[in-house]
Design a protein around this motif. Structure first.
Motif, PDB file in Angstrom:
ATOM      1  N   ARG A 124     -34.508  32.677  25.070  1.00  0.00           N
ATOM      2  CA  ARG A 124     -33.583  32.591  23.936  1.00  0.00           C
ATOM      3  C   ARG A 124     -33.458  31.192  23.343  1.00  0.00           C
ATOM      4  N   MET A 125     -33.834  30.178  24.094  1.00  0.00           N
ATOM      5  CA  MET A 125     -33.784  28.830  23.523  1.00  0.00           C
ATOM      6  C   MET A 125     -34.680  28.743  22.290  1.00  0.00           C
ATOM      7  N   SER A 126     -35.703  29.567  22.233  1.00  0.00           N
ATOM      8  CA  SER A 126     -36.593  29.560  21.066  1.00  0.00           C
ATOM      9  C   SER A 126     -35.834  29.927  19.797  1.00  0.00           C
ATOM     10  N   GLY A 127     -34.793  30.745  19.918  1.00  0.00           N
ATOM     11  CA  GLY A 127     -33.973  31.076  18.754  1.00  0.00           C
ATOM     12  C   GLY A 127     -33.234  29.867  18.213  1.00  0.00           C
ATOM     13  N   ILE A 128     -32.751  29.027  19.114  1.00  0.00           N
ATOM     14  CA  ILE A 128     -32.065  27.795  18.701  1.00  0.00           C
ATOM     15  C   ILE A 128     -33.063  26.869  18.001  1.00  0.00           C
ATOM     16  N   ILE A 129     -34.247  26.744  18.568  1.00  0.00           N
ATOM     17  CA  ILE A 129     -35.268  25.875  17.982  1.00  0.00           C
ATOM     18  C   ILE A 129     -35.700  26.404  16.617  1.00  0.00           C
ATOM     19  N   ASP A 130     -35.885  27.723  16.503  1.00  0.00           N
ATOM     20  CA  ASP A 130     -36.290  28.318  15.225  1.00  0.00           C
ATOM     21  C   ASP A 130     -35.224  28.139  14.148  1.00  0.00           C
ATOM     22  N   ALA A 131     -33.979  27.971  14.545  1.00  0.00           N
ATOM     23  CA  ALA A 131     -32.874  27.875  13.591  1.00  0.00           C
ATOM     24  C   ALA A 131     -32.467  26.435  13.284  1.00  0.00           C
ATOM     25  N   ARG A 132     -33.392  25.519  13.451  1.00  0.00           N
ATOM     26  CA  ARG A 132     -33.054  24.120  13.138  1.00  0.00           C
ATOM     27  C   ARG A 132     -32.512  24.022  11.723  1.00  0.00           C
ATOM     28  N   PRO A 133     -31.526  23.168  11.507  1.00  0.00           N
ATOM     29  CA  PRO A 133     -30.904  23.100  10.174  1.00  0.00           C
ATOM     30  C   PRO A 133     -31.890  22.624   9.110  1.00  0.00           C
ATOM     31  N   LEU A 134     -31.715  23.159   7.903  1.00  0.00           N
ATOM     32  CA  LEU A 134     -32.564  22.773   6.779  1.00  0.00           C
ATOM     33  C   LEU A 134     -32.142  21.440   6.183  1.00  0.00           C
ATOM     34  N   ALA A 135     -30.897  21.066   6.426  1.00  0.00           N
ATOM     35  CA  ALA A 135     -30.374  19.786   5.939  1.00  0.00           C
ATOM     36  C   ALA A 135     -29.546  19.164   7.060  1.00  0.00           C
ATOM     37  N   PRO A 136     -29.432  17.838   7.084  1.00  0.00           N
ATOM     38  CA  PRO A 136     -28.625  17.198   8.126  1.00  0.00           C
ATOM     39  C   PRO A 136     -27.174  17.688   8.091  1.00  0.00           C
ATOM     40  N   MET A 137     -26.559  17.744   9.265  1.00  0.00           N
ATOM     41  CA  MET A 137     -25.161  18.144   9.396  1.00  0.00           C
ATOM     42  C   MET A 137     -24.435  17.040  10.154  1.00  0.00           C
ATOM     43  N   GLU A 138     -23.266  16.672   9.665  1.00  0.00           N
ATOM     44  CA  GLU A 138     -22.507  15.608  10.318  1.00  0.00           C
ATOM     45  C   GLU A 138     -21.328  16.196  11.085  1.00  0.00           C
ATOM     46  N   PHE A 139     -21.142  15.693  12.294  1.00  0.00           N
ATOM     47  CA  PHE A 139     -19.985  16.037  13.117  1.00  0.00           C
ATOM     48  C   PHE A 139     -19.166  14.761  13.263  1.00  0.00           C
ATOM     49  N   GLY A 140     -17.915  14.814  12.867  1.00  0.00           N
ATOM     50  CA  GLY A 140     -17.076  13.628  12.832  1.00  0.00           C
ATOM     51  C   GLY A 140     -16.675  13.106  14.195  1.00  0.00           C
ATOM     52  N   ALA A 141     -16.214  11.862  14.188  1.00  0.00           N
ATOM     53  CA  ALA A 141     -15.708  11.249  15.412  1.00  0.00           C
ATOM     54  C   ALA A 141     -14.587  12.119  15.970  1.00  0.00           C
ATOM     55  N   GLY A 142     -14.542  12.241  17.281  1.00  0.00           N
ATOM     56  CA  GLY A 142     -13.511  13.047  17.924  1.00  0.00           C
ATOM     57  C   GLY A 142     -13.904  14.505  18.126  1.00  0.00           C
ATOM     58  N   THR A 170     -13.014  18.444  26.431  1.00  0.00           N
ATOM     59  CA  THR A 170     -12.266  17.193  26.267  1.00  0.00           C
ATOM     60  C   THR A 170     -13.198  15.982  26.148  1.00  0.00           C
ATOM     61  N   THR A 171     -14.488  16.202  26.269  1.00  0.00           N
ATOM     62  CA  THR A 171     -15.459  15.112  26.089  1.00  0.00           C
ATOM     63  C   THR A 171     -15.804  15.059  24.609  1.00  0.00           C
ATOM     64  N   THR A 172     -15.427  13.948  23.964  1.00  0.00           N
ATOM     65  CA  THR A 172     -15.626  13.845  22.519  1.00  0.00           C
ATOM     66  C   THR A 172     -16.547  12.682  22.170  1.00  0.00           C
ATOM     67  N   PHE A 173     -17.087  12.759  20.959  1.00  0.00           N
ATOM     68  CA  PHE A 173     -17.919  11.674  20.456  1.00  0.00           C
ATOM     69  C   PHE A 173     -17.015  10.621  19.812  1.00  0.00           C
ATOM     70  N   PRO A 174     -17.220   9.346  20.161  1.00  0.00           N
ATOM     71  CA  PRO A 174     -16.353   8.298  19.610  1.00  0.00           C
ATOM     72  C   PRO A 174     -16.676   7.985  18.147  1.00  0.00           C
ATOM     73  N   THR A 175     -17.875   8.326  17.703  1.00  0.00           N
ATOM     74  CA  THR A 175     -18.273   8.085  16.308  1.00  0.00           C
ATOM     75  C   THR A 175     -18.910   9.339  15.741  1.00  0.00           C
ATOM     76  N   SER A 176     -19.151   9.340  14.457  1.00  0.00           N
ATOM     77  CA  SER A 176     -19.837  10.469  13.817  1.00  0.00           C
ATOM     78  C   SER A 176     -21.255  10.596  14.346  1.00  0.00           C
ATOM     79  N   HIS A 177     -21.736  11.826  14.406  1.00  0.00           N
ATOM     80  CA  HIS A 177     -23.122  12.108  14.798  1.00  0.00           C
ATOM     81  C   HIS A 177     -23.740  13.055  13.798  1.00  0.00           C
ATOM     82  N   VAL A 178     -25.011  12.832  13.504  1.00  0.00           N
ATOM     83  CA  VAL A 178     -25.716  13.671  12.544  1.00  0.00           C
ATOM     84  C   VAL A 178     -26.743  14.511  13.290  1.00  0.00           C
ATOM     85  N   LEU A 179     -26.721  15.798  13.006  1.00  0.00           N
ATOM     86  CA  LEU A 179     -27.707  16.717  13.568  1.00  0.00           C
ATOM     87  C   LEU A 179     -28.745  16.983  12.479  1.00  0.00           C
ATOM     88  N   GLU A 180     -29.992  16.751  12.834  1.00  0.00           N
ATOM     89  CA  GLU A 180     -31.046  17.044  11.859  1.00  0.00           C
ATOM     90  C   GLU A 180     -32.259  17.617  12.535  1.00  0.00           C
TER      91      GLU A 180
END
Length: 180
Positions: A124-142, A170-180
Motif C-alpha cells: 500500500r505504500m505504493s499508493g502514497i508514492i503514486d499520489a505525490r502532490p502536483l504542487a508544493p504544500m506548506e504545513f505551518g509551524a506548530g 504532541t510532536t510539532t514542527f517548530p517552523t513551516s515545512h513544505v511537502l513536494e
C-alpha cells in the motif's frame, strides 16, 4: 511482526509443510481476515525490504479467467490481494500469517484466453508514492507530525489508522515545512 503461536515458532524452525493463499479484496480493508475471493496460487514470491520506498512486492501466478471487463476481479483498477503464508500441522490444522495487502499493478496472460495469469503487485505504500502532490504544500509551524501523516495518508486511504511509536500528536514542527 504478526503474532503467531509457540507451536508455529517451533515448527517453522524445522521441516514442515507450508501453505499459501491469496484473496482478491476490495480496497481499504484492514486486519488479518478480509472479505474477498480466494484465488489459487500456482507459484509466487513476496519480497520484503525494510529500506525500500515500497517495502513489499508480490509476483503471483494463478489459474483464473481473464477479466471480461474493467470491473473484473483481476483488473488493476483498485482491487487488492491479501496474501498469507501458513504451516500445515500433522493434525490437519493450518496456522496462517498475513504477508500483507498488495495493490495490483500489472496483470498478464501469455496464453490467452485460458492460460495462467501473472500478477505483479506492490504494498500500500505504493499508493502514497503514486499520489505525490502536483504542487508544493506548506504545513505551518506548530503542525503536529500526526496531523501531517493523517492528511497525506488520508488523501489516499481515508479512514486509515496510523500508529506511531512516539507521541506524534504532541510532536510539532517548530517552523513551516513544505511537502513536494
Amino acid at each position: 511482526m504478526r503474532p503467531v503461536s509457540d507451536r508455529f515458532l517451533t515448527t517453522v524452525r524445522g521441516s514442515h509443510a507450508m501453505a499459501a493463499r491469496a484473496r482478491v479484496c476490495a480496497p481499504g480493508q484492514v486486519g488479518v481476515n478480509p472479505l474477498g475471493v480466494e484465488i489459487p496460487i500456482v507459484s509466487g514470491d513476496v519480497q520484503l525490504d525494510a529500506t525500500a520506498d515500497i517495502r513489499g512486492t508480490l509476483d503471483l501466478t494463478t489459474e483464473w479467467d481473464w477479466p471480461a471487463d474493467p470491473g473484473g476481479l483481476l483488473t488493476p483498477y483498485g482491487n487488492e490481494l491479501y496474501v498469507e503464508r501458513g504451516i500445515v500441522y500433522g493434525d490437519g490444522g493450518t496456522e496462517w500469517v498475513g504477508q500483507g495487502y498488495y495493490r495490483l499493478y500489472d496483470v498478464d496472460q501469455d496464453a490467452a484466453p485460458k492460460g495462467q495469469i501473472t500478477i505483479a503487485a506492490r504494498d500500500r505504500m505504493s499508493g502514497i508514492i503514486d499520489a505525490r502532490p502536483l504542487a508544493p504544500m506548506e504545513f505551518g509551524a506548530g503542525t503536529s507530525v500526526a496531523a501531517i501523516f493523517d492528511f497525506v495518508v488520508g488523501e489516499v486511504y481515508p479512514g486509515a489508522v496510523i500508529l506511531f511509536d512516539f507521541d506524534a500528536g504532541t510532536t510539532t514542527f517548530p517552523t513551516s515545512h513544505v511537502l513536494e
